[in-house]
Design a protein around this motif. Structure first.
Motif, PDB file in Angstrom:
ATOM      1  N   SER A  15      21.844  15.750 157.738  1.00 31.22           N
ATOM      2  CA  SER A  15      22.823  16.426 156.898  1.00 31.22           C
ATOM      3  C   SER A  15      23.758  15.459 156.217  1.00 31.22           C
ATOM      4  N   THR A  16      23.819  14.236 156.752  1.00 32.11           N
ATOM      5  CA  THR A  16      24.721  13.244 156.151  1.00 32.11           C
ATOM      6  C   THR A  16      24.015  12.372 155.134  1.00 32.11           C
ATOM      7  N   ILE A  17      22.688  12.483 155.011  1.00 30.64           N
ATOM      8  CA  ILE A  17      21.938  11.666 154.060  1.00 30.64           C
ATOM      9  C   ILE A  17      21.774  12.449 152.763  1.00 30.64           C
ATOM     10  N   PRO A  18      22.282  11.927 151.649  1.00 28.50           N
ATOM     11  CA  PRO A  18      22.149  12.661 150.381  1.00 28.50           C
ATOM     12  C   PRO A  18      20.704  12.768 149.962  1.00 28.50           C
ATOM     13  N   ILE A  19      20.333  13.923 149.492  1.00 30.38           N
ATOM     14  CA  ILE A  19      18.969  14.165 149.023  1.00 30.38           C
ATOM     15  C   ILE A  19      18.990  14.146 147.505  1.00 30.38           C
ATOM     16  N   LEU A  20      18.233  13.241 146.913  1.00 29.56           N
ATOM     17  CA  LEU A  20      18.206  13.078 145.469  1.00 29.56           C
ATOM     18  C   LEU A  20      17.064  13.900 144.881  1.00 29.56           C
ATOM     19  N   LEU A  21      17.397  14.844 144.055  1.00 29.87           N
ATOM     20  CA  LEU A  21      16.390  15.650 143.382  1.00 29.87           C
ATOM     21  C   LEU A  21      16.279  15.170 141.947  1.00 29.87           C
ATOM     22  N   VAL A  22      15.114  14.766 141.571  1.00 29.49           N
ATOM     23  CA  VAL A  22      14.889  14.298 140.209  1.00 29.49           C
ATOM     24  C   VAL A  22      14.295  15.450 139.409  1.00 29.49           C
ATOM     25  N   MET A  23      15.023  15.878 138.447  1.00 27.41           N
ATOM     26  CA  MET A  23      14.577  16.998 137.641  1.00 27.41           C
ATOM     27  C   MET A  23      14.464  16.557 136.192  1.00 27.41           C
ATOM     28  N   ALA A  24      13.458  17.069 135.535  1.00 25.40           N
ATOM     29  CA  ALA A  24      13.282  16.734 134.129  1.00 25.40           C
ATOM     30  C   ALA A  24      14.409  17.368 133.314  1.00 25.40           C
ATOM     31  N   GLU A  25      15.012  16.577 132.458  1.00 21.72           N
ATOM     32  CA  GLU A  25      16.110  17.073 131.635  1.00 21.72           C
ATOM     33  C   GLU A  25      15.548  17.955 130.530  1.00 21.72           C
ATOM     34  N   THR A  26      16.139  19.122 130.373  1.00 17.77           N
ATOM     35  CA  THR A  26      15.706  20.019 129.313  1.00 17.77           C
ATOM     36  C   THR A  26      16.854  20.241 128.343  1.00 17.77           C
ATOM     37  N   THR A  27      16.522  20.496 127.105  1.00 16.15           N
ATOM     38  CA  THR A  27      17.525  20.743 126.081  1.00 16.15           C
ATOM     39  C   THR A  27      18.134  22.126 126.281  1.00 16.15           C
ATOM     40  N   PRO A  28      19.457  22.250 126.198  1.00 20.83           N
ATOM     41  CA  PRO A  28      20.062  23.590 126.282  1.00 20.83           C
ATOM     42  C   PRO A  28      19.560  24.459 125.135  1.00 20.83           C
ATOM     43  N   PRO A  29      19.301  25.736 125.394  1.00 19.15           N
ATOM     44  CA  PRO A  29      18.837  26.602 124.304  1.00 19.15           C
ATOM     45  C   PRO A  29      19.908  26.760 123.240  1.00 19.15           C
ATOM     46  N   PRO A  30      19.525  26.950 121.995  1.00 17.48           N
ATOM     47  CA  PRO A  30      20.520  27.114 120.932  1.00 17.48           C
ATOM     48  C   PRO A  30      21.241  28.448 121.046  1.00 17.48           C
ATOM     49  N   GLN A  31      22.432  28.484 120.516  1.00 15.81           N
ATOM     50  CA  GLN A  31      23.166  29.741 120.392  1.00 15.81           C
ATOM     51  C   GLN A  31      22.847  30.310 119.014  1.00 15.81           C
ATOM     52  N   VAL A  32      22.093  31.383 118.984  1.00 15.32           N
ATOM     53  CA  VAL A  32      21.626  31.947 117.722  1.00 15.32           C
ATOM     54  C   VAL A  32      22.504  33.125 117.328  1.00 15.32           C
ATOM     55  N   ASP A  33      22.996  33.091 116.097  1.00 16.28           N
ATOM     56  CA  ASP A  33      23.833  34.184 115.597  1.00 16.28           C
ATOM     57  C   ASP A  33      22.998  35.455 115.422  1.00 16.28           C
ATOM     58  N   GLU A  34      23.663  36.582 115.508  1.00 16.41           N
ATOM     59  CA  GLU A  34      23.005  37.852 115.239  1.00 16.41           C
ATOM     60  C   GLU A  34      22.548  37.863 113.783  1.00 16.41           C
ATOM     61  N   PRO A  35      21.253  38.026 113.525  1.00 17.54           N
ATOM     62  CA  PRO A  35      20.777  37.949 112.135  1.00 17.54           C
ATOM     63  C   PRO A  35      21.168  39.183 111.333  1.00 17.54           C
ATOM     64  N   ILE A  36      21.177  39.034 110.019  1.00 17.61           N
ATOM     65  CA  ILE A  36      21.384  40.179 109.139  1.00 17.61           C
ATOM     66  C   ILE A  36      20.141  41.053 109.208  1.00 17.61           C
ATOM     67  N   SER A  37      20.289  42.241 109.777  1.00 17.97           N
ATOM     68  CA  SER A  37      19.162  43.145 109.995  1.00 17.97           C
ATOM     69  C   SER A  37      19.710  44.552 110.214  1.00 17.97           C
ATOM     70  N   PRO A  38      19.147  45.574 109.546  1.00 18.04           N
ATOM     71  CA  PRO A  38      18.015  45.512 108.634  1.00 18.04           C
ATOM     72  C   PRO A  38      18.411  44.883 107.298  1.00 18.04           C
ATOM     73  N   ILE A  39      17.386  44.529 106.513  1.00 18.51           N
ATOM     74  CA  ILE A  39      17.627  43.881 105.233  1.00 18.51           C
ATOM     75  C   ILE A  39      16.491  44.234 104.286  1.00 18.51           C
ATOM     76  N   ASP A  40      16.823  44.341 103.007  1.00 21.09           N
ATOM     77  CA  ASP A  40      15.822  44.581 101.964  1.00 21.09           C
ATOM     78  C   ASP A  40      15.711  43.295 101.154  1.00 21.09           C
ATOM     79  N   SER A  41      14.814  42.406 101.578  1.00 15.91           N
ATOM     80  CA  SER A  41      14.725  41.080 100.978  1.00 15.91           C
ATOM     81  C   SER A  41      13.391  40.433 101.334  1.00 15.91           C
ATOM     82  N   ASN A  42      12.988  39.454 100.536  1.00 12.91           N
ATOM     83  CA  ASN A  42      11.804  38.669 100.871  1.00 12.91           C
ATOM     84  C   ASN A  42      12.119  37.561 101.852  1.00 12.91           C
ATOM     85  N   LYS A  43      13.412  37.255 102.041  1.00 12.46           N
ATOM     86  CA  LYS A  43      13.812  36.132 102.873  1.00 12.46           C
ATOM     87  C   LYS A  43      14.967  36.522 103.787  1.00 12.46           C
ATOM     88  N   GLY A  44      15.012  35.866 104.925  1.00  6.15           N
ATOM     89  CA  GLY A  44      16.129  36.012 105.847  1.00  6.15           C
ATOM     90  C   GLY A  44      16.655  34.633 106.216  1.00  6.15           C
TER      91      GLY A  44
END
Length: 420
Positions: A15-44
């Motif tokens: 219990s006194t020996i530190p256990i080192l866990l090596v984990m692969a670093e992952t990128t935090p997910p992006p914060q995506v804004d609420e899209p304009i929807s519904p929409i009458d358009s060819n593009k968003g």
């Protein structure tokens, strides 16, 4: 008693020996804004926030979407084409410098006239895209280093050039002008002009083709004989179309597939050789490269819809051809990135390779008994399709790039047959 004391002591010490866990670093997910929807358009437009300068990967919809980059504040904006009268689902990932993608964030943009009419009646908000601008000229030749594009559009709307705000607006009379820089040298340049209204709705693009007639400086290679140019024509075709492969280690592989209509670039002229490749993309490449039949697609998977650009390829590859299969929840996950092991299997199966029994050499990190992909990597190693890394490993669970796929496909075609 001694045994109890020994176990107690072991628990205290451990219990006194530190256990080192090596984990692969992952990128935090992006914060995506609420899209304009519904929409009458060819593009968003998809907007949000991620780590500063993170690569932003958006998949889904009608076409391949080139990766973009968050700015110094982490803000990003990506314009996407919308399938008309339908729900459009996109998956947004961020990717850090170590090329470790985040978990995807899923959004849906609903495009539909009836839905927008109901929404506008209830809220009073404008969700209808302005009409596409009209340009006075669409094909121009000029000797100047700049050209002023003149046109008309919805009053008060911002004028966009190649999806970037120009800083110019349509005046109260519906007219606008915007200046663009011209490279010259006789090259034709294409500019996409659109307008964005005050509510943020985007119009369709209108193209203008401008050819700069300024002097072009030729180097010695440009002055070669006509015979030499004819001999090199097939090899250089496509170089002007793909803007980011010159000098890349996989340039020749990419050009061979590009010139044979197996692969294409993004809408902005890039190929993205170092980008990851999705399940849908590699299925399409495999079918085209090995000239396999493509049938009209059915909605066999819950996440593959009739309007998706890849529906026919997925249906064919997962049907009688037996190249790929879906998941237990009846999804195909077309926008998931493909690993090196998965890509190798798909390409070899599509090519009809089945002579695996006599192959024995393998990579140091491949377990020939327990790894499902061992026979594929053994074949690839013995045939020279894949050399692996300098430490002798294959790294089958690592995502594969578009360039790496091109190399494997071309090398395999060369070893089996050749393009007609």
């Amino acid at each position: 008693m001694k045994k109890f004391f020994f176990v107690f002591l072991l628990l205290v010490v451990s219990s006194t020996i530190p256990i080192l866990l090596v984990m692969a670093e992952t990128t935090p997910p992006p914060q995506v804004d609420e899209p304009i929807s519904p929409i009458d358009s060819n593009k968003g437009v998809i907007t949000g926030h991620a780590d500063p300068y993170a690569k932003i990967i958006v998949t889904g919809g009608l076409y391949d979407i080139p990766p973009s980059e968050a700015d110094e504040n982490g803000d990003f904006s990506v314009t996407v084409a919308l399938i008309q009268e339908s729900g459009n689902t996109y998956f947004i990932q961020a990717e850090n410098e170590d090329a470790t993608p985040s978990d995807p964030i899923e959004i849906t943009i609903i495009e539909g006239v009836a839905e927008v009419a109901e929404y506008e009646a209830e809220t009073g908000e404008d969700r209808t895209a302005p009409d596409a601008p009209e340009l006075n000229e669409t094909e121009v030749e000029t000797e100047d280093s700049a050209y002023t594009i003149v046109g008309s559009g919805e009053a008060g709307a911002d004028v966009l050039v190649n999806n970037e705000e120009s800083g110019e607006k349509v005046d109260s009379n519906g007219n606008f002008s915007v200046e663009v820089a011209i490279s010259g040298g006789g090259d034709e340049e294409v500019f996409n002009i659109a307008v964005k209204d005050e509510a943020g709705n985007l119009s369709s693009n209108v193209k203008i083709y401008i050819t700069g007639q300024g002097e072009e400086v030729e180097d010695e290679e440009d002055q070669e004989s006509d015979n030499d140019e004819d001999e090199d024509e097939d090899e250089t075709e496509g170089k002007d179309s793909l803007t980011d492969i010159n000098g890349h280690w996989a340039e020749d592989y990419i050009l061979e597939l590009y010139n044979n209509d197996v692969i294409g670039g993004y809408g902005d002229g890039r190929f993205g050789p170092n980008d990851s490749i999705t399940r849908a993309q590699i299925v399409k490449i495999s079918l085209l490269a090995f000239e396999l039949p493509t049938a009209d697609g059915d909605e066999n998977f819950t996440d593959v819809k009739s309007g998706d650009w890849f529906v026919d390829y997925v249906a064919s590859a997962s049907g009688d051809l037996g190249i790929v299969s879906g998941y237990s929840d009846n999804t195909f996950k077309p926008n998931n990135n493909v690993t090196r092991a998965e890509a190798l299997k798909i390409i070899l199966v599509a090519a009809g390779v089945n002579d695996f029994d006599s192959v024995t050499p393998n990579f140091t990190d491949v377990n020939t008994v327990n790894d499902w992909f061992a026979k594929y990597t053994a074949y690839a190693k013995s045939s020279g399709l894949v050399g692996g890394y300098s430490d002798g490993t294959f790294r089958g669970n690592q995502t594969i790039t578009r360039a790496e796929v091109c190399k494997i496909v071309v090398e395999l075609i060369d070893s089996l047959t050749s393009f007609n």
